[in-house]
Motif scaffolding. Structure first.
Motif, PDB file in Angstrom:
ATOM      1  N   PRO A 177       2.653  17.686   1.311  1.00 38.84           N
ATOM      2  CA  PRO A 177       1.991  17.028   0.188  1.00 38.84           C
ATOM      3  C   PRO A 177       0.966  17.939  -0.469  1.00 38.84           C
ATOM      4  N   GLN A 178       0.889  17.887  -1.792  1.00 36.87           N
ATOM      5  CA  GLN A 178      -0.030  18.751  -2.536  1.00 36.87           C
ATOM      6  C   GLN A 178      -1.480  18.304  -2.394  1.00 36.87           C
ATOM      7  N   ARG A 179      -1.677  16.986  -2.272  1.00 35.71           N
ATOM      8  CA  ARG A 179      -3.041  16.484  -2.116  1.00 35.71           C
ATOM      9  C   ARG A 179      -3.053  15.300  -1.147  1.00 35.71           C
ATOM     10  N   ARG A 180      -4.226  15.011  -0.640  1.00 35.24           N
ATOM     11  CA  ARG A 180      -4.387  13.963   0.356  1.00 35.24           C
ATOM     12  C   ARG A 180      -4.160  12.577  -0.260  1.00 35.24           C
ATOM     13  N   THR A 181      -3.479  11.712   0.488  1.00 41.48           N
ATOM     14  CA  THR A 181      -3.262  10.342   0.033  1.00 41.48           C
ATOM     15  C   THR A 181      -4.561   9.562   0.189  1.00 41.48           C
ATOM     16  N   SER A 182      -4.937   8.826  -0.853  1.00 40.47           N
ATOM     17  CA  SER A 182      -6.177   8.050  -0.793  1.00 40.47           C
ATOM     18  C   SER A 182      -6.036   6.868   0.165  1.00 40.47           C
ATOM     19  N   LYS A 183      -7.177   6.376   0.637  1.00 41.93           N
ATOM     20  CA  LYS A 183      -7.163   5.236   1.563  1.00 41.93           C
ATOM     21  C   LYS A 183      -6.566   4.001   0.904  1.00 41.93           C
ATOM     22  N   THR A 184      -6.848   3.802  -0.359  1.00 42.11           N
ATOM     23  CA  THR A 184      -6.320   2.649  -1.086  1.00 42.11           C
ATOM     24  C   THR A 184      -4.805   2.709  -1.173  1.00 42.11           C
ATOM     25  N   ARG A 185      -4.282   3.864  -1.543  1.00 48.12           N
ATOM     26  CA  ARG A 185      -2.827   4.026  -1.679  1.00 48.12           C
ATOM     27  C   ARG A 185      -2.142   3.858  -0.322  1.00 48.12           C
ATOM     28  N   ARG A 186      -2.747   4.420   0.714  1.00 49.27           N
ATOM     29  CA  ARG A 186      -2.200   4.306   2.065  1.00 49.27           C
ATOM     30  C   ARG A 186      -2.175   2.844   2.516  1.00 49.27           C
ATOM     31  N   ASP A 187      -3.259   2.116   2.276  1.00 48.33           N
ATOM     32  CA  ASP A 187      -3.352   0.727   2.705  1.00 48.33           C
ATOM     33  C   ASP A 187      -2.412  -0.177   1.922  1.00 48.33           C
ATOM     34  N   LYS A 188      -2.197   0.123   0.639  1.00 47.90           N
ATOM     35  CA  LYS A 188      -1.243  -0.660  -0.159  1.00 47.90           C
ATOM     36  C   LYS A 188       0.160  -0.535   0.411  1.00 47.90           C
ATOM     37  N   ARG A 189       0.512   0.639   0.867  1.00 46.73           N
ATOM     38  CA  ARG A 189       1.831   0.867   1.438  1.00 46.73           C
ATOM     39  C   ARG A 189       1.984   0.142   2.772  1.00 46.73           C
ATOM     40  N   ARG A 190       0.902   0.068   3.531  1.00 44.76           N
ATOM     41  CA  ARG A 190       0.960  -0.513   4.875  1.00 44.76           C
ATOM     42  C   ARG A 190       0.830  -2.038   4.895  1.00 44.76           C
ATOM     43  N   THR A 191       0.594  -2.677   3.759  1.00 45.34           N
ATOM     44  CA  THR A 191       0.413  -4.129   3.756  1.00 45.34           C
ATOM     45  C   THR A 191       1.679  -4.853   4.196  1.00 45.34           C
ATOM     46  N   HIS A 192       2.837  -4.286   3.956  1.00 42.62           N
ATOM     47  CA  HIS A 192       4.093  -4.928   4.308  1.00 42.62           C
ATOM     48  C   HIS A 192       4.517  -4.611   5.733  1.00 42.62           C
ATOM     49  N   PHE A 193       3.802  -3.700   6.391  1.00 41.81           N
ATOM     50  CA  PHE A 193       4.139  -3.284   7.751  1.00 41.81           C
ATOM     51  C   PHE A 193       3.308  -4.110   8.724  1.00 41.81           C
ATOM     52  N   LYS A 194       3.773  -5.339   8.982  1.00 40.15           N
ATOM     53  CA  LYS A 194       3.041  -6.223   9.878  1.00 40.15           C
ATOM     54  C   LYS A 194       4.020  -7.046  10.691  1.00 40.15           C
ATOM     55  N   LEU A 195       3.525  -7.593  11.774  1.00 41.82           N
ATOM     56  CA  LEU A 195       4.365  -8.414  12.633  1.00 41.82           C
ATOM     57  C   LEU A 195       4.564  -9.783  12.005  1.00 41.82           C
ATOM     58  N   ALA A 196       5.778 -10.287  12.098  1.00 44.33           N
ATOM     59  CA  ALA A 196       6.069 -11.622  11.584  1.00 44.33           C
ATOM     60  C   ALA A 196       5.905 -12.638  12.709  1.00 44.33           C
ATOM     61  N   VAL A 197       5.461 -13.814  12.376  1.00 48.29           N
ATOM     62  CA  VAL A 197       5.316 -14.875  13.358  1.00 48.29           C
ATOM     63  C   VAL A 197       6.704 -15.409  13.690  1.00 48.29           C
ATOM     64  N   PRO A 198       7.048 -15.505  14.985  1.00 56.96           N
ATOM     65  CA  PRO A 198       8.375 -15.997  15.332  1.00 56.96           C
ATOM     66  C   PRO A 198       8.534 -17.472  14.964  1.00 56.96           C
TER      67      PRO A 198
END
Length: 57
Positions: free
Chosen positions: A4-25
């Motif tokens: 990567p040419q530049r560091r990913t910002s915390k906001t951009r990183r967190d937006k990407r990770r919002t969908h990466f969560k455990l689902a309730v069975p």
């Protein structure tokens, strides 16, 4: 090599990770004893599945 040419910002990183969560069975009430159990599984408390005793207690 892909670097990567530049560091990913915390906001951009967190937006990407919002969908990466455990689902309730999917929990449902057992028809026999009323305890919560996983859907389409034998009840761990009474051993019944769809009004049939699977595990004798």
């Amino acid at each position: 090599m892909a670097v990567p040419q530049r560091r990913t910002s915390k906001t951009r990183r967190d937006k990407r990770r919002t969908h990466f969560k455990l689902a309730v069975p999917g929990m449902v009430k057992c028809e026999q004893c009323g305890e919560l159990k996983l859907a389409h599984h034998v009840c761990k408390v009474c051993g019944y599945y769809k009004t049939k005793e699977i595990i004798a207690q």
